[in-house]
Design an enzyme around this catalytic site. Structure first.
Site, PDB file in Angstrom:
ATOM      1  N   TYR A 143       9.550   2.834 -14.238  1.00 58.47           N
ATOM      2  CA  TYR A 143       7.969   2.517 -13.152  1.00 58.47           C
ATOM      3  C   TYR A 143       8.627   3.758 -12.328  1.00 58.47           C
ATOM      4  CZ  TYR A 143       3.867   2.453 -10.610  1.00 58.47           C
ATOM      5  OH  TYR A 143       3.153   2.569 -10.110  1.00 58.47           O
ATOM      6  N   ASP A 238      16.727   4.971  -8.038  1.00 55.22           N
ATOM      7  CA  ASP A 238      15.352   3.753  -7.566  1.00 55.22           C
ATOM      8  C   ASP A 238      15.618   3.024  -7.898  1.00 55.22           C
ATOM      9  OD1 ASP A 238      12.668   3.148  -7.170  1.00 55.22           O
ATOM     10  OD2 ASP A 238      11.430   4.033  -8.626  1.00 55.22           O
ATOM     11  N   LYS A 266       9.608  -2.421  -1.343  1.00 52.58           N
ATOM     12  CA  LYS A 266       9.408  -4.064  -1.770  1.00 52.58           C
ATOM     13  C   LYS A 266      10.122  -4.645  -0.314  1.00 52.58           C
ATOM     14  CE  LYS A 266       7.476  -2.995  -5.818  1.00 52.58           C
ATOM     15  NZ  LYS A 266       7.893  -2.294  -6.962  1.00 52.58           N
TER      16      LYS A 266
HETATM   17  C1  LIG Z   1       6.828  -0.890  -6.758  1.00 49.92           C
HETATM   18  C2  LIG Z   1       8.508   0.384  -7.505  1.00 49.92           C
HETATM   19  C3  LIG Z   1       7.432   1.502  -7.246  1.00 49.92           C
HETATM   20  C4  LIG Z   1       6.475   1.816  -6.104  1.00 49.92           C
HETATM   21  O1  LIG Z   1       6.521   1.338  -5.237  1.00 49.92           O
HETATM   22  P1  LIG Z   1       4.784   1.273  -4.329  1.00 49.92           P
HETATM   23  O2  LIG Z   1       5.150   0.912  -3.359  1.00 49.92           O
HETATM   24  O3  LIG Z   1       4.743  -0.081  -5.244  1.00 49.92           O
HETATM   25  O4  LIG Z   1       4.178   2.461  -4.230  1.00 49.92           O
HETATM   26  C5  LIG Z   1       8.087   2.856  -7.263  1.00 49.92           C
HETATM   27  N1  LIG Z   1       9.753   2.255  -7.924  1.00 49.92           N
HETATM   28  C6  LIG Z   1       9.902   1.175  -8.371  1.00 49.92           C
HETATM   29  C7  LIG Z   1      11.774   0.925  -9.383  1.00 49.92           C
HETATM   30  C8  LIG Z   1       9.115   0.065  -8.534  1.00 49.92           C
HETATM   31  O5  LIG Z   1       9.477  -1.291  -8.986  1.00 49.92           O
END
Ligand SMILES: *Cc1c(COP(=O)(O)O)cnc(C)c1O
Length: 422
Positions: A143, A238, A266
């Protein structure tokens, strides 16, 4: 007791889609009423009915120090006294960019945004601008936020097409996103062979943590490093979840593989909304106002958010024992599940991330992850919730440990897990 949560959920549904501002919060996958939270301190969250729960969601990752860490709160309160936003540069942004470059050396130059979604969207734009290519490769089950081009699933001719995985996304927006299989080198090789000279970047969660927790097999990340270099594409990690969680320098430090671009979110905001993307200066010089890739944000680098982020990173940096402590607690829980459930469950754990899959398969990719029995997970979730233990309301989200989790609370959690399986 969840009378007040029930009332609020009904009220919420009248003016908010599904009653929530992010879908997983609705508890739909586990068939329960979401708990509306009133406060949180340390490893505990308290809902509006006064139920106190040991929290293993940690706001989906940011809460690595536990809730309401006094030093972070103090910095935020101080920052608030000086105004909430200026739309002009601040010293905090310099400090945070320096800290990021120090802790994650591949991010020599970085740009702050307000969410992980934005960070990924922007990093991909930079990769495309830099390579002058349009296609990107992502992995099924990873994701990367909710931007149009990343809400895709493989089409019938997976080597060349992808189709939207959400209504409202035009297929024109996803036709440049190719989908490979996690831990499957051949699937990546095939995409490069079918699209030579067209792939701008491969984006991956170095540890996949959005299909439960799935670890990269030996050599997989190294392979991605090699094949992207060979074809002149960029490698994007990511690290929105893994950044500052697997190690101070994230998964790239843990696995010793350097990507060209990294996205953070995060933890980097310490509980406030921040995302960041960055890489070598040569690549990041593509970004406006230096270069021709446009990207901007009214609240980017917000002074309150940077205050929380800086203090969180400082604490992580100064506490040399924290990652060992986090991992030790996660291992305790992993061992308890394995001991109690045996082969009926697959537990994937790395550092403070844990995935408990209700399947006898060895979970190593999307296909094995979705072989899980989600009804069994829902039952397990409900059992723990009723005993004051709050784990992710979905089979396909990670369990997060924070440094505020006490040995006592971890032991209690282990005993309840054993009771459930016993
Ligand atoms: C949470 C998440 C996102 C998106 O971040 P948001 O702050 O919710 O937009 C993107 N990549 C990864 C791996 C994530 O866990």
């Amino acid at each position: 007791m969840d009378t007040k949560s029930k009332e609020l959920f009904e009220a919420a549904k009248r003016h908010i889609p599904g009653g929530v501002n992010s879908p997983v919060r609705a508890f739909g996958a586990v068939g329960r009423i979401p708990r509306f939270i009133a406060s949180a301190h340390g490893d505990r969250i308290v809902d509006v009915d006064g139920n106190e729960m040991i929290d293993y969601v940690c706001s989906w990752g940011p809460g690595i120090l536990g809730h309401a860490h006094p030093a972070v709160i103090e910095k935020v309160q101080k920052a608030c006294q000086n105004g909430l936003t200026y739309g002009a540069p601040t010293e905090n942004e310099v400090i945070l960019a320096e800290l990021i470059a120090e802790l994650v050396p591949s991010m020599e130059v970085s740009r702050l945004v307000s969410s992980g979604t934005e960070a990924v969207m922007s990093a991909i734009r930079v990769a495309r601008g830099y390579t002058k290519r349009d296609k990107i490769v992502k992995f099924k089950g990873c994701y990367h936020g909710h931007s149009d081009g990343l809400l895709v699933k493989a089409g019938s001719a997976a080597l060349t097409t992808s189709v939207p995985d959400s209504a409202g996304v035009p297929s024109d927006y996803t036709r440049n996103t190719l989908v490979a299989l996690y831990n499957d080198k051949a699937s990546v090789e095939a995409l490069f062979q079918a699209n030579p000279g067209d792939i701008a970047a491969v984006i991956v969660e170095p540890v996949a943590a959005n299909m439960g927790v799935v670890l990269p097999e030996d050599g997989f990340l190294e392979f991605l490093r090699e094949i992207t270099a060979k074809y002149g594409a960029l490698l994007i990690f990511d690290e929105v979840i893994t950044g500052f969680r697997l190690a101070l320098g994230g998964a790239q430090e843990y696995y010793q593989v350097q990507p060209d671009l990294t996205t953070l979110g995060k933890i980097v905001g310490g509980g406030m909304p921040i995302g960041a993307y960055g890489g070598k200066k040569e690549i990041m010089d593509m970004v406006s106002p230096v270069g021709t890739v446009y990207q901007a944000g009214t609240l980017s680098g917000n002074p309150i958010a940077t205050a929380a982020g800086i203090e969180t990173l400082r604490i992580l940096k100064e506490d040399t024992g924290i990652y060992q402590r986090l991992a030790a607690n996660a291992e305790r829980i992993a061992d308890a599940v394995r001991e109690a459930a045996g082969d009926a469950v697959c537990v994937n754990q790395i550092g403070s991330l844990l995935g408990v899959f209700f399947t006898s398969a060895q979970v190593r990719d999307y296909k094995t992850a979705v072989s899980s029995d989600t009804a069994r997970y829902a039952e397990y979730f409900g059992y723990l919730l009723d005993r004051g233990i709050y784990v992710a309301p979905s089979q396909f989200e990670a369990m997060f440990l924070s440094d505020a989790h006490t040995t006592e609370d971890v032991e209690f959690t282990c005993s309840m897990i054993k009771e459930y399986f016993g």
